[in-house]
Motif scaffolding. Structure first.
Motif, mmCIF file in Angstrom:
data_model
loop_
_atom_site.group_PDB
_atom_site.id
_atom_site.type_symbol
_atom_site.label_atom_id
_atom_site.label_comp_id
_atom_site.label_asym_id
_atom_site.label_seq_id
_atom_site.Cartn_x
_atom_site.Cartn_y
_atom_site.Cartn_z
ATOM 1 N N LEU A 285 1.063 -5.253 9.522
ATOM 2 C CA LEU A 285 1.652 -6.382 8.794
ATOM 3 C C LEU A 285 1.104 -6.452 7.377
ATOM 4 C CD1 LEU A 285 3.450 -8.860 8.819
ATOM 5 C CD2 LEU A 285 1.560 -10.169 9.806
ATOM 6 N N MET A 286 -0.224 -6.190 7.220
ATOM 7 C CA MET A 286 -0.833 -6.186 5.893
ATOM 8 C C MET A 286 -0.200 -5.115 5.007
ATOM 9 S SD MET A 286 -4.675 -5.085 4.747
ATOM 10 C CE MET A 286 -4.214 -3.361 4.952
ATOM 11 N N VAL A 287 0.006 -3.928 5.578
ATOM 12 C CA VAL A 287 0.612 -2.838 4.809
ATOM 13 C C VAL A 287 2.047 -3.196 4.424
ATOM 14 C CG1 VAL A 287 1.373 -0.439 4.893
ATOM 15 C CG2 VAL A 287 -0.868 -1.068 5.811
ATOM 16 N N GLY A 288 2.821 -3.702 5.398
ATOM 17 C CA GLY A 288 4.213 -4.056 5.122
ATOM 18 C C GLY A 288 4.345 -5.140 4.075
ATOM 19 N N ILE A 289 3.577 -6.229 4.250
ATOM 20 C CA ILE A 289 3.629 -7.327 3.273
ATOM 21 C C ILE A 289 3.079 -6.863 1.931
ATOM 22 C CG2 ILE A 289 2.648 -9.572 2.674
ATOM 23 C CD1 ILE A 289 2.791 -10.366 5.557
ATOM 24 N N GLY A 290 1.983 -6.112 1.947
ATOM 25 C CA GLY A 290 1.375 -5.652 0.702
ATOM 26 C C GLY A 290 2.340 -4.852 -0.149
ATOM 27 N N LEU A 291 3.038 -3.909 0.463
ATOM 28 C CA LEU A 291 3.986 -3.083 -0.295
ATOM 29 C C LEU A 291 5.150 -3.918 -0.823
ATOM 30 C CD1 LEU A 291 4.147 0.211 1.800
ATOM 31 C CD2 LEU A 291 3.200 -0.079 -0.494
ATOM 32 N N LEU A 292 5.674 -4.835 -0.005
ATOM 33 C CA LEU A 292 6.823 -5.632 -0.435
ATOM 34 C C LEU A 292 6.442 -6.631 -1.527
ATOM 35 C CD1 LEU A 292 8.615 -6.229 2.986
ATOM 36 C CD2 LEU A 292 9.414 -4.827 1.086
ATOM 37 N N VAL A 293 5.213 -7.151 -1.476
ATOM 38 C CA VAL A 293 4.755 -8.060 -2.536
ATOM 39 C C VAL A 293 4.482 -7.289 -3.826
ATOM 40 C CG1 VAL A 293 2.837 -9.539 -3.243
ATOM 41 C CG2 VAL A 293 3.845 -9.815 -0.977
ATOM 42 N N LEU A 294 3.798 -6.152 -3.720
ATOM 43 C CA LEU A 294 3.512 -5.342 -4.906
ATOM 44 C C LEU A 294 4.800 -4.807 -5.540
ATOM 45 C CD1 LEU A 294 0.384 -3.395 -3.606
ATOM 46 C CD2 LEU A 294 0.427 -5.144 -5.403
ATOM 47 N N GLN A 295 5.803 -4.567 -4.713
ATOM 48 C CA GLN A 295 7.108 -4.149 -5.248
ATOM 49 C C GLN A 295 7.637 -5.165 -6.255
ATOM 50 O OE1 GLN A 295 10.764 -4.886 -2.947
ATOM 51 N NE2 GLN A 295 11.102 -2.677 -2.930
ATOM 52 N N GLN A 296 7.459 -6.448 -5.957
ATOM 53 C CA GLN A 296 7.959 -7.490 -6.848
ATOM 54 C C GLN A 296 6.988 -7.797 -7.988
ATOM 55 O OE1 GLN A 296 10.964 -8.627 -6.783
ATOM 56 N NE2 GLN A 296 11.477 -7.512 -4.913
ATOM 57 N N LEU A 297 5.675 -7.811 -7.685
ATOM 58 C CA LEU A 297 4.690 -8.150 -8.722
ATOM 59 C C LEU A 297 4.615 -7.090 -9.818
ATOM 60 C CD1 LEU A 297 1.698 -9.662 -6.694
ATOM 61 C CD2 LEU A 297 3.415 -10.856 -8.071
ATOM 62 N N GLY A 298 5.161 -5.893 -9.544
ATOM 63 C CA GLY A 298 5.241 -4.876 -10.587
ATOM 64 C C GLY A 298 6.188 -5.245 -11.709
ATOM 65 N N GLY A 299 6.965 -6.321 -11.512
ATOM 66 C CA GLY A 299 7.778 -6.883 -12.585
ATOM 67 C C GLY A 299 9.144 -6.267 -12.772
ATOM 68 N N ILE A 300 9.624 -5.505 -11.790
ATOM 69 C CA ILE A 300 10.906 -4.817 -11.990
ATOM 70 C C ILE A 300 12.046 -5.802 -12.244
ATOM 71 C CG2 ILE A 300 11.354 -4.724 -9.492
ATOM 72 C CD1 ILE A 300 12.349 -2.078 -12.154
ATOM 73 N N VAL A 468 -1.960 2.144 -2.037
ATOM 74 C CA VAL A 468 -1.295 3.230 -1.311
ATOM 75 C C VAL A 468 -2.320 4.269 -0.856
ATOM 76 C CG1 VAL A 468 0.337 5.153 -1.542
ATOM 77 C CG2 VAL A 468 0.922 2.899 -2.458
ATOM 78 N N THR A 469 -3.243 4.608 -1.734
ATOM 79 C CA THR A 469 -4.242 5.633 -1.421
ATOM 80 C C THR A 469 -5.143 5.227 -0.263
ATOM 81 O OG1 THR A 469 -4.246 6.346 -3.747
ATOM 82 C CG2 THR A 469 -6.097 7.045 -2.369
ATOM 83 N N LEU A 470 -5.544 3.976 -0.232
ATOM 84 C CA LEU A 470 -6.529 3.522 0.748
ATOM 85 C C LEU A 470 -5.914 3.090 2.076
ATOM 86 C CD1 LEU A 470 -9.001 1.439 -1.463
ATOM 87 C CD2 LEU A 470 -9.241 3.803 -0.675
ATOM 88 N N TRP A 471 -4.725 2.483 2.058
ATOM 89 C CA TRP A 471 -4.274 1.792 3.269
ATOM 90 C C TRP A 471 -2.909 2.220 3.811
ATOM 91 C CZ3 TRP A 471 -6.488 -1.842 -0.474
ATOM 92 C CH2 TRP A 471 -7.792 -2.209 -0.138
ATOM 93 N N VAL A 472 -2.059 2.797 3.016
ATOM 94 C CA VAL A 472 -0.712 3.105 3.517
ATOM 95 C C VAL A 472 -0.721 4.417 4.297
ATOM 96 C CG1 VAL A 472 1.678 3.570 2.881
ATOM 97 C CG2 VAL A 472 0.364 1.847 1.615
ATOM 98 N N PRO A 473 -0.311 4.407 5.567
ATOM 99 C CA PRO A 473 -0.289 5.636 6.359
ATOM 100 C C PRO A 473 0.959 6.465 6.056
ATOM 101 C CG PRO A 473 0.481 3.819 7.695
ATOM 102 C CD PRO A 473 0.098 3.231 6.361
ATOM 103 N N GLU A 474 0.862 7.757 6.313
ATOM 104 C CA GLU A 474 2.045 8.620 6.191
ATOM 105 C C GLU A 474 2.853 8.520 7.490
ATOM 106 O OE1 GLU A 474 4.899 10.096 5.122
ATOM 107 O OE2 GLU A 474 3.471 10.703 3.562
ATOM 108 N N THR A 475 4.122 8.179 7.374
ATOM 109 C CA THR A 475 4.966 7.995 8.556
ATOM 110 C C THR A 475 5.973 9.125 8.747
ATOM 111 O OG1 THR A 475 6.566 6.678 7.290
ATOM 112 C CG2 THR A 475 4.763 5.487 8.353
#
Length: 488
Positions: A285-300, A468-475
């Motif tokens: 859940l942390m990985v999923g939420i983290g990626l989706l939040v960072l996707q938006q906070l990047g300012g796109i 991504v380097t520390l926590w996101v697993p390769e699926t």
């Protein structure tokens, strides 16, 4: 029959999917036994691809909703006499509606199935577009935008989950990326059609994706993993068989899914918020939420929303045409990501994407900072304006290669089946909340300091590289059941 038997039968009927799998899958397939294995694989791919193309109409609707407000701003404000602030409220209401839809999306999809959820999402979208098309004042305009947002909130969760659950492991990345590809196509279509048709007609055209989606849902199978979780064994095996090809041996995959569902059921029949403290739940859940939040906070969204201002400063005469060009670039870059994701892997593309966004934002930020010390009449000022446009284009390309499609894909892959509804709702809500936050604050931040705004976005993208380097697993190359076992 006893009263207890009647009650048990009624409970089983309630657990039936809202749109039944259908018996037509069992028809006329046995003559295919003469086919070779390559033909079976090809037919399996076509079957899954057909399902993905039908549900992809939902993300196209998603993208069309996002893109609609850009080319129509001048016409709507003139025809209805809106102020800038009133139109800003109109634009942001889709995010508000999407947050409500996100809260409901997980539970709706768990209770009535993935197909039923998409049917539920399509109806308010159609009504919303009709409200906008016939609007005479802000009341219908706002109501229509809220209804669209509600439907889009459900679509944004349900479609990637459905695709992940039906796709074979060797195609899941590419097919999952079709979700974001369809969003960019919808945005581009809104930009393109907005150049030629009035805003009311454009709203009517917005009805088309969901109008085609509704009948299309009757011709595709329900998610086999959802059916297995609901205890519908016959429907589950039938659905999986049609997705893999009628002559394909699905025994191994059936057993894996059954074991995974049985394991999840033993641990907890009802997942509560307190259960999310366990690592097998909180880490994905942390990985999923983290990626989706960072996707938006990047300012796109902030960058794209104000890209017309950047284009105007660079001397581009038609900002709407330039915006369409950015939309087209998004489609091409996302299509490349769709092709690469099962070859290069998720982590590599996410890293390349976030590094590229960081560099691009540094370029844009440096250009804006430098323009404060250069005369507007000088050649250097013009070159800096062009450099800022190049930075924006590079950012869009970088985003589309990884941070656009892959966070939704990974979210749909790593969430355990017995918390997917609850956790998926939380992750989707977080994404839409920060999307709204960035959209609402971008204008204020740019008024404060353009260079400072892009610097903040760049810092977030740099942190994304670390995350991504520390926590996101390769699926890549793993079944959904193998991914669940990874977090135990």
């Amino acid at each position: 029959m006893s009263f207890r038997d009647d009650s048990e039968e009624n409970r089983n009927d309630l657990r039936r999917p809202f749109m039944h799998t259908g018996s037509w899958y069992r028809m006329g397939s046995r003559q295919s036994s003469m086919m070779g294995s390559s033909q079976v694989i090809r037919d399996s791919s076509i079957s899954v691809l057909a399902c993905v193309l039908i549900v992809a109409l939902g993300p196209i609707q998603f993208g069309f909703t996002c893109g609609y407000s850009s080319p129509t701003q001048a016409a709507i404000t003139k025809d209805l006499g809106l102020t800038v602030s009133e139109y800003s409220v109109f634009g942001s209401l889709s995010n508000v509606g999407a947050m409500v839809g996100a809260i409901a999306s997980g539970q709706i999809s768990e209770y009535i199935g993935r197909k039923g959820s998409l049917m539920i999402a399509a109806i308010p979208n159609i009504i919303g577009w009709l409200c906008i098309s016939f609007a005479k004042d802000t009341s219908f305009l706002y109501m229509g935008r809220l209804l669209e947002g509600f439907g889009v909130g459900i679509i944004s969760y349900t479609v990637p989950v459905y695709i992940a659950e039906i796709a074979p492991q060797n195609m899941r990345g590419a097919l999952g990326s079709v979700n974001q590809l369809s969003v960019t196509i919808g945005i581009m279509l809104a930009y393109l059609l907005g150049l030629f048709v009035p805003w009311r007609i454009l709203a009517v055209l917005g009805i088309l994706p969901c109008t085609v989606l509704i009948p299309g849902l009757f011709f595709i199978p329900e998610s086999p993993r959802w059916l297995a979780k609901m205890g519908m064994t016959d429907d589950f095996e039938t659905s999986l068989q049609v997705l893999r090809g009628f002559e394909t041996d699905i025994t191994v995959e059936v057993n894996e899914i059954k074991r995974s569902v049985a394991s999840s059921s033993k641990r907890s029949s009802t997942v509560r918020i307190v259960d999310l403290k366990r690592r097998r739940y909180y880490f994905p859940l942390m990985v999923g939420i983290g990626l989706l939040v960072l996707q938006q906070l990047g300012g796109i969204n902030g960058v794209l929303f104000y890209s017309s201002t950047i284009f105007e400063s660079a001397g581009v005469t038609s900002s709407n045409a330039a915006t369409f060009g950015v939309g087209a670039i998004q489609v091409v870059a996302t299509a490349i990501s769709t092709w690469l994701v099962d070859k290069a892997g998720r982590r590599l593309l996410l890293t390349i994407s976030s590094v590229g966004m960081t560099i691009s934002l540094v370029i844009v930020s440096a250009a804006f900072y430098s323009k404060e010390f250069v005369s507007p009449d000088s050649d250097m000022y013009g070159w800096l304006s062009i450099l800022s446009v190049v930075g924006v284009v590079l950012m869009v390309i970088s985003f589309s290669l990884g941070m656009g499609p892959i966070p939704w894909l990974i979210m749909s892959e790593i969430l355990p089946v017995n918390i997917k509804g609850l956790a998926g709702s939380i992750a989707t809500l977080a994404n839409w909340f920060f999307s709204w936050l960035i959209t609402m604050t971008a204008n204020l931040l740019l008024a404060w300091s353009s260079g400072g705004t892009f610097t903040l976005y760049g810092v977030v993208c740099a942190f994304t590289v670390v995350f991504v380097t520390l926590w996101v697993p390769e699926t890549k190359g793993k079944t959904l059941e193998e991914l669940q076992a990874l977090f135990r």
